[in-house]
Design an enzyme around this catalytic site. Sequence first.
Site, PDB file in Angstrom:
ATOM      1  N   ARG A  86       0.854  -1.196   0.000  1.00 21.55           N
ATOM      2  CA  ARG A  86       0.000   0.000   0.000  1.00 21.55           C
ATOM      3  C   ARG A  86       0.887   1.243   0.000  1.00 21.55           C
ATOM      4  O   ARG A  86       0.604   2.243  -0.635  1.00 21.55           O
ATOM      5  CB  ARG A  86      -0.966   0.014   1.196  1.00 21.55           C
ATOM      6  N   TYR A 121     -15.481  17.488 -15.542  1.00 19.78           N
ATOM      7  CA  TYR A 121     -15.929  16.103 -15.650  1.00 19.78           C
ATOM      8  C   TYR A 121     -17.073  15.837 -14.653  1.00 19.78           C
ATOM      9  O   TYR A 121     -16.991  16.230 -13.489  1.00 19.78           O
ATOM     10  CB  TYR A 121     -14.733  15.181 -15.357  1.00 19.78           C
ATOM     11  N   ASP A 135      -6.861  19.179 -14.409  1.00 21.29           N
ATOM     12  CA  ASP A 135      -7.114  17.818 -14.894  1.00 21.29           C
ATOM     13  C   ASP A 135      -6.713  17.799 -16.364  1.00 21.29           C
ATOM     14  O   ASP A 135      -7.377  18.396 -17.204  1.00 21.29           O
ATOM     15  CB  ASP A 135      -8.605  17.489 -14.696  1.00 21.29           C
ATOM     16  N   LYS A 153      -7.603   6.769 -19.616  1.00 18.38           N
ATOM     17  CA  LYS A 153      -7.834   7.323 -20.946  1.00 18.38           C
ATOM     18  C   LYS A 153      -6.561   7.228 -21.794  1.00 18.38           C
ATOM     19  O   LYS A 153      -6.117   6.141 -22.091  1.00 18.38           O
ATOM     20  CB  LYS A 153      -8.357   8.753 -20.805  1.00 18.38           C
TER      21      LYS A 153
HETATM   22  C1  LIG Z   1     -12.580   9.725 -16.956  1.00 16.37           C
HETATM   23  C2  LIG Z   1     -12.215  11.040 -16.399  1.00 16.37           C
HETATM   24  C3  LIG Z   1     -12.032  11.212 -15.015  1.00 16.37           C
HETATM   25  C4  LIG Z   1     -12.267  10.109 -14.025  1.00 16.37           C
HETATM   26  O1  LIG Z   1     -11.346   9.101 -14.150  1.00 16.37           O
HETATM   27  P1  LIG Z   1     -11.646   7.548 -13.763  1.00 16.37           P
HETATM   28  O2  LIG Z   1     -10.382   6.878 -14.123  1.00 16.37           O
HETATM   29  O3  LIG Z   1     -12.828   7.115 -14.569  1.00 16.37           O
HETATM   30  O4  LIG Z   1     -11.943   7.526 -12.302  1.00 16.37           O
HETATM   31  C5  LIG Z   1     -11.650  12.467 -14.575  1.00 16.37           C
HETATM   32  N1  LIG Z   1     -11.472  13.496 -15.427  1.00 16.37           N
HETATM   33  C6  LIG Z   1     -11.654  13.369 -16.756  1.00 16.37           C
HETATM   34  C7  LIG Z   1     -11.448  14.543 -17.641  1.00 16.37           C
HETATM   35  C8  LIG Z   1     -12.039  12.135 -17.276  1.00 16.37           C
HETATM   36  O5  LIG Z   1     -12.244  12.025 -18.602  1.00 16.37           O
END
Ligand SMILES: *Cc1c(COP(=O)(O)O)cnc(C)c1O
Length: 380
Positions: free
Chosen positions: A46, A98, A170, A195
């Site tokens: 962890r 998001y 982000d 992504k």
């Molecule tokens: C998908 C996404 C998230 C969340 O990520 P997860 O891996 O699904 O928890 C946050 N910000 C953006 C811009 C995203 O496309």
Amino acid sequence: MKFATKAIHVGQDPDPATGSVTIPVYLTSTYQQAEPGREGKYVYSRTANPTRDALEKSLAVIEGGRYGLAFSSGMAATTTVLMLLEKGDHVIAGDDIYGGTYRLFEQVLRKYGLQFTYVDPRYPDNVENAVRKNTRMIWIETPTNPLMRVVDIKRISRISKKAHALLVVDNTFMSPYFQNPLNQGADIVVHSTTKYLGGHSDLIGGAAITSNREVQDRLKFLQNATGPVPGPLDCFLVLRGIKTLAIRMECHNENAKLISEYLSKQPKVEQVYYPGLPDHPQKEIVKRQMRGYGGMISFELKGNLNQSKKLLTKLRVFTLAESLGGVESLIEHPASMTHASVPRERRIEKGIKDNLIRVSVGIEDCEDLIDDLQTGFKAI
Ligand SMILES: *Cc1c(COP(=O)(O)O)cnc(C)c1O
């Protein structure tokens, strides 16, 4: 070293024990100690794991930061970053972040005494005017989802510094290949590695990168204290994705450029949103802070909602699905899918119309993608 070289080599020297060229997947929870209390480099997974370490080194370097932390999901990274704050602290966030982030802020973190104000950060005055005495964080995405609106990171960072607040970006949509917010004054970058970084739609993961030692130490403490860590196999898969990030992003970008041009000429299309189009209203900022335009496009169809939905069922190469950033092209209808949880009135107010379609352009042969769209348009 240039990006593609770093992406392949940083944190990934051949294993000294065996010469293994790729980092082993250390499937272990605990590590032997020489004597009671005399810990080695690793104690418990962890806290740290060698496969995760390799990924974290890579994440930091490709994002232009000093420290990286890998998480079990993008939302886990986001949650941990928000835990830097204390009860009574105020956050200014973009008004089209998001949906999962908005849900976390409103339905979870508000209950713990955090305060949130949402503004359109395309206009930095909106952010400046929202600053309060207790503002400790500004949270933005750029370009935004699904309308590809661009936020001037440098301008916002001046406001955050003046307010002694942390600026978090982000950077999921651009990936570290096309945009590095830390170089523009951001304090923390967050990614959903699910992504583009993973890139193959086969894992869920997240990351937080910073150059601020104090922030890093606190995030590391919080991660160990609360436990949102990724497993070593997922870390390995993200690392493998990162090795091809440069060529994948070039291809996403090239395909998306061609498709956005095709859509702009298609008579059944009302409007196309893509940062690479010559008529993007924020071309100057795009040029200044991005090295490419990415693979995300949105467009509005002429006609009614049913036609938009119909188009999506007529495609054979594009898969009808949420998410983005994988090698395969995905298409979706925000009003009934990714943004369905946003009340219609609010959606319309923000410009997300019922006839809007969002595309995550993959790295297939672009001719096949355009042929598929062409067939779809003929069928509606
Ligand atoms: C998908 C996404 C998230 C969340 O990520 P997860 O891996 O699904 O928890 C946050 N910000 C953006 C811009 C995203 O496309």
